[in-house]
Each structure stands twice: as structure tokens, then as C-alpha cells.
Design an enzyme around this catalytic site. Structure first.
Site, mmCIF file in Angstrom:
data_model
loop_
_atom_site.group_PDB
_atom_site.id
_atom_site.type_symbol
_atom_site.label_atom_id
_atom_site.label_comp_id
_atom_site.label_asym_id
_atom_site.label_seq_id
_atom_site.Cartn_x
_atom_site.Cartn_y
_atom_site.Cartn_z
ATOM 1 N N GLU A 77 3.876 10.452 -17.816
ATOM 2 C CA GLU A 77 2.755 10.208 -16.899
ATOM 3 C C GLU A 77 3.049 9.025 -15.974
ATOM 4 O O GLU A 77 2.774 9.069 -14.767
ATOM 5 C CB GLU A 77 1.465 9.948 -17.683
ATOM 6 C CG GLU A 77 0.264 9.723 -16.775
ATOM 7 C CD GLU A 77 -1.034 9.507 -17.527
ATOM 8 O OE1 GLU A 77 -2.051 9.212 -16.876
ATOM 9 O OE2 GLU A 77 -1.041 9.614 -18.774
ATOM 10 N N GLY A 113 -2.759 0.003 14.651
ATOM 11 C CA GLY A 113 -3.873 -0.694 15.273
ATOM 12 C C GLY A 113 -5.188 -0.003 14.961
ATOM 13 O O GLY A 113 -5.427 0.451 13.843
ATOM 14 N N ILE A 163 -12.101 11.827 -15.409
ATOM 15 C CA ILE A 163 -11.308 12.978 -15.842
ATOM 16 C C ILE A 163 -11.046 13.920 -14.667
ATOM 17 O O ILE A 163 -11.960 14.585 -14.167
ATOM 18 C CB ILE A 163 -12.015 13.740 -16.986
ATOM 19 C CG1 ILE A 163 -12.381 12.779 -18.130
ATOM 20 C CG2 ILE A 163 -11.133 14.881 -17.461
ATOM 21 C CD1 ILE A 163 -11.213 12.000 -18.706
ATOM 22 N N THR A 164 -9.789 13.985 -14.232
ATOM 23 C CA THR A 164 -9.400 14.884 -13.155
ATOM 24 C C THR A 164 -9.478 16.330 -13.639
ATOM 25 O O THR A 164 -9.019 16.648 -14.721
ATOM 26 C CB THR A 164 -7.972 14.563 -12.681
ATOM 27 O OG1 THR A 164 -7.935 13.201 -12.230
ATOM 28 C CG2 THR A 164 -7.561 15.474 -11.531
ATOM 29 N N GLU A 206 -12.484 6.553 -21.632
ATOM 30 C CA GLU A 206 -13.919 6.514 -21.899
ATOM 31 C C GLU A 206 -14.605 5.418 -21.095
ATOM 32 O O GLU A 206 -13.963 4.456 -20.665
ATOM 33 C CB GLU A 206 -14.166 6.295 -23.392
ATOM 34 C CG GLU A 206 -13.617 7.428 -24.246
ATOM 35 C CD GLU A 206 -14.122 7.420 -25.678
ATOM 36 O OE1 GLU A 206 -13.793 8.350 -26.421
ATOM 37 O OE2 GLU A 206 -14.842 6.467 -26.050
ATOM 38 N N PRO A 207 -15.932 5.552 -20.895
ATOM 39 C CA PRO A 207 -16.661 4.568 -20.088
ATOM 40 C C PRO A 207 -16.511 3.131 -20.572
ATOM 41 O O PRO A 207 -16.471 2.204 -19.761
ATOM 42 C CB PRO A 207 -18.120 5.037 -20.202
ATOM 43 C CG PRO A 207 -18.025 6.504 -20.452
ATOM 44 C CD PRO A 207 -16.802 6.680 -21.292
ATOM 45 N N GLY A 216 -11.679 2.298 -20.841
ATOM 46 C CA GLY A 216 -10.692 2.125 -19.779
ATOM 47 C C GLY A 216 -9.288 2.382 -20.298
ATOM 48 O O GLY A 216 -9.015 3.406 -20.914
ATOM 49 N N ARG A 268 4.270 5.156 20.847
ATOM 50 C CA ARG A 268 3.209 4.248 21.300
ATOM 51 C C ARG A 268 3.799 3.116 22.147
ATOM 52 O O ARG A 268 4.717 2.415 21.699
ATOM 53 C CB ARG A 268 2.491 3.660 20.079
ATOM 54 C CG ARG A 268 1.455 2.602 20.383
ATOM 55 C CD ARG A 268 0.245 3.171 21.070
ATOM 56 N NE ARG A 268 -0.837 2.172 21.139
ATOM 57 C CZ ARG A 268 -1.974 2.370 21.791
ATOM 58 N NH1 ARG A 268 -2.183 3.517 22.409
ATOM 59 N NH2 ARG A 268 -2.892 1.431 21.806
ATOM 60 N N GLN A 309 -1.672 -0.974 9.747
ATOM 61 C CA GLN A 309 -1.733 -2.044 10.734
ATOM 62 C C GLN A 309 -0.905 -1.710 11.984
ATOM 63 O O GLN A 309 -1.290 -2.038 13.102
ATOM 64 C CB GLN A 309 -1.227 -3.353 10.116
ATOM 65 C CG GLN A 309 -1.319 -4.570 11.015
ATOM 66 C CD GLN A 309 -2.751 -5.065 11.206
ATOM 67 O OE1 GLN A 309 -3.641 -4.696 10.431
ATOM 68 N NE2 GLN A 309 -2.971 -5.874 12.217
#
Length: 389
Positions: free
Chosen positions: A243, A340, A159-160, A129-130, A133, A269, A337
Site C-alpha cells: 500500500e 499564476g 473508506i474508499t 475508524e473515527p 486514524g 505563456r 504558482q
């Protein structure tokens, strides 16, 4: 390690899944990332292949397979450049559907679990909930019983599948004065009067729809109470180990993908007359991250093996999620990183991976909350037991 946990049948399943993802999903990923909408046809195809029914009973169209098939499912979903797409799939299959299977009665299983396994209905789990958390017990959404109905008021967030889903598994307080002992779980169709969902604009997981949902005097029949009234908190806690293991596996899998991609890039590279995989500082950085990822992977597999036997691995699952999501963030940061300036470009996968990975230490209980849970176990010697038999 492969021979300990994965049989030949597992490996055949992995190949079949990889082929399916490359053919049916990867060609659409960039479109779904841009639009934030995963088209319905792919859910049906996942259902037809049995991917939503991996761990569910055959009586409802499932395959009733062991948890290492789920490990494969999760790992391969992390390697197609969209953790958002992956989240939509596993949130449906392992968050919403887990409650349907565990707490739903026969009617609910026939009307919702069966079509969910078939990919015909999409589910969302509505707990956060807002104002709450990670504090599940602090939820404010209420469900008041009036005759043969419950009246639900409140809101949920992050909510997914909350925008495009067909049904919600909603946690609400039926007896607010009882705190976490007054929470119940309900099934709710998303198209009911009084339900409104707003899509949230996220840093990562762009392909998935994530919603803030409001309930304004939403009426649902009493038959849509799942399990016993007042047992919602134990039901939620019971499934947290799975989960957290899911998010831990996601963590090691996306880190592994980042390393594989980066090592391949470094082998091609060139700088100062040689490929950059020949520079000691870069080589050692990669090796350190690879070691961390392998440690997480082995720990995660061991925990899954115990969970698959029915053991209550809340401590190990919490450790796994805490460590694996941290390692994933650190690994992907370093991998970006190594590329680059190209690492900062959207046409390369590391920029998206970095954004997507950042949700790991936040979702499913923040790392700070997990550390406090582990502190109670390790320092205070608190022994958590299964909340529901």
C-alpha cells in the site's frame, strides 16, 4: 532506467492502457468529479481488459504479471486529471482484493475474487475508524462469535468505495482484551441488515466515494472469517508495504504529470516579450522539483524490484511513501504558482491536482506515523520481519 525495469512488453502495455484511458475514461472524468459517482460500466470495462487482474493468479482470471505492470497501471491513472478515480480503481484492486487473494479460502476466491477481477463486484477495505486514524491497534469495532455467526458492531471511516462497493473486508476485534493480537479479518456484503454508509464530503478525490460506515449487530456466517482468528493485525501489517509503495508511485507520477503540464504551459505563456520558461528563477525552480521527482522515481522503482522478488521492504516502502508524497505536494504547489491566476482556475488541472495530492501525506498512515516507524528502525535498531509466512 527504462531498460532496467521495463521490457518491450511493459511498454506495449503502457500504450494500450493510455489508449484505453483516453477513450473510455477521460470523456467521463468531469462528470464523475461533479457527481462523486463512478458509473458501474467502467468497472466492467477495466475487468474485460484485465486491468484488475494484473498481479492475480490465472486460476481466478488474473494475468499473474510482475509488479512493474502495476507501476504502469498506477502511473497512467495519475495522469488523467482525477486522483479520485484512480483511488477507486487501485483501492479495489490492491487493497480489498489483496486480502481476498491472501487470506480468502477457495469459496471466497471463487465467489468474490473472480468477479472482482472481472469488474463485476467492487470491494472496499475497512480498517480506519473515527477514533483511531492511523492507530490500527486502537480500533473499537468488535466481532462476537455466536454459534455459526459473528455479530459485528462498530464503525469505519475514510473508506474508499464504501458507498457503492458490493463487499467489505472488515477488521474487527474478536478478543478486545488481547489488543492487536485480538484482531481478525472478515468478509461482509455491503447490503446486509445493520450496515449503513454515509458519503463524506472531501477536499479532493471528488470522483471517488468515501464513506463512514456503521455496523449495528450485523450478522455474517463464521465461514466469512478470513484466515485465522486473531491474525488480523499481522495480515494488515503484511500488506502495508504494498500500500505504501502504491501511494509512493502515485506521488511521483502525479508530480511528473504536473511538471510535464507546467513546462508545456511555460513554453507558450509570454511575459515581458518572451516565454516564461526563459526566466532563470522559474527555470531553476522547475529543475529542482524535477530532480526531486526523479530521485523519488528511481528509489521507488528499486524498492518495487525488491518487493517483486518477495523481499520484505517495509523500511524502503515507508521511506518511499513519506518522501514521494511530500515531494508531490511541494512540486504541485510550485507548478500551480507558475500558472499564476490560471493555476487557481478550475478549468486548469493544477487546482484539482493540488487538492488531490494533499491526501498523500495523510492516507495509508500519516507522515508523522511513518516517521515514528522509521525512527524505531533507524534510531532504535528495531528489525521488523514479515508478520505472516
Amino acid at each position: 532506467m527504462e531498460s532496467i525495469y521495463f521490457t518491450e512488453e511493459h511498454q506495449l502495455f503502457r500504450k494500450s492502457l493510455k489508449d484505453f484511458l483516453q477513450k473510455e475514461v477521460v470523456p467521463h472524468i468531469e462528470k464523475w468529479e461533479k457527481t462523486g459517482t463512478i458509473e458501474r460500466f467502467i468497472w466492467k470495462k477495466f475487468g474485460e481488459m484485465g486491468f484488475f487482474g494484473i498481479n492475480y493468479p490465472e486460476a481466478y482470471g488474473g494475468l499473474n504479471l510482475d509488479l512493474f505492470y502495476t507501476v504502469i497501471f498506477l502511473e497512467e491513472l495519475q495522469k488523467i486529471k482525477s486522483s479520485g478515480f484512480a483511488a477507486a480503481m487501485w483501492a479495489h484492486s490492491y487493497l480489498a482484493m489483496t486480502h481476498l487473494n491472501a487470506e480468502g479460502d477457495e469459496r471466497i476466491k471463487q465467489d468474490y475474487l473472480v468477479p472482482s477481477i472481472a469488474g463485476e463486484k467492487i470491494g472496499a477495505l475497512c480498517i480506519t475508524e473515527p477514533f483511531g486514524g492511523s492507530d490500527v491497534a486502537g480500533m473499537r469495532t468488535t466481532a462476537v462469535k455466536q454459534g455459526d455467526k459473528y455479530i459485528i458492531n462498530g464503525s469505519k471511516t475514510f473508506i474508499t468505495n464504501g458507498v457503492y462497493g458490493d463487499y467489505y473486508i472488515v477488521a474487527a476485534k474478536t478478543s478486545p482484551e488481547l489488543g492487536n493480537k485480538g484482531i481478525s479479518i472478515f468478509l461482509m456484503d455491503s447490503n446486509l441488515k445493520g450496515v449503513s454508509a454515509v458519503k463524506l464530503d472531501k477536499l479532493g478525490w471528488r470522483a471517488s466515494d468515501t464513506a463512514e460506515i456503521a455496523f449495528d449487530n450485523v450478522e455474517i456466517p463464521v465461514e466469512n472469517l478470513m484466515g485465522e482468528e486473531g491474525k488480523g493485525f499481522p495480515y494488515i501489517m503484511q500488506h502495508f508495504a504494498l500500500e505504501r509503495m502504491i501511494m509512493a508511485i502515485n506521488g511521483h507520477a502525479r508530480a511528473e504529470y504536473a511538471l510535464e503540464y507546467t513546462i508545456d504551459y511555460m513554453s507558450q505563456r509570454e511575459a515581458f516579450g518572451k516565454t516564461i520558461d526563459k526566466f532563470q528563477a522559474l527555470r531553476h525552480t522547475i529543475v529542482e522539483h524535477a530532480t526531486d521527482v526523479e530521485h523519488c522515481k528511481i528509489f521507488n522503482y528499486a524498492a518495487v524490484a525488491r518487493l517483486d522478488k518477495g523481499e520484505y521492504v517495509v523500511k524502503e516502502a515507508t521511506m518511499a511513501k513519506l518522501k514521494s508524497t511530500k515531494v508531490a505536494d511541494e512540486t504541485i504547489y510550485s507548478c500551480l504558482q507558475m500558472l499564476g491566476g490560471y493555476g487557481y482556475m478550475e478549468e486548469y488541472p493544477l487546482a484539482r491536482l493540488l487538492r488531490d495530492s494533499r491526501l498523500g501525506p495523510i492516507g495509508g498512515g500519516t507522515s508523522e506515523i511513518l516517521k515514528e516507524i522509521l525512527s524505531k528502525m533507524i534510531i532504535d535498531k528495531q528489525n521488523y520481519k514479515p508478520a505472516v509466512n
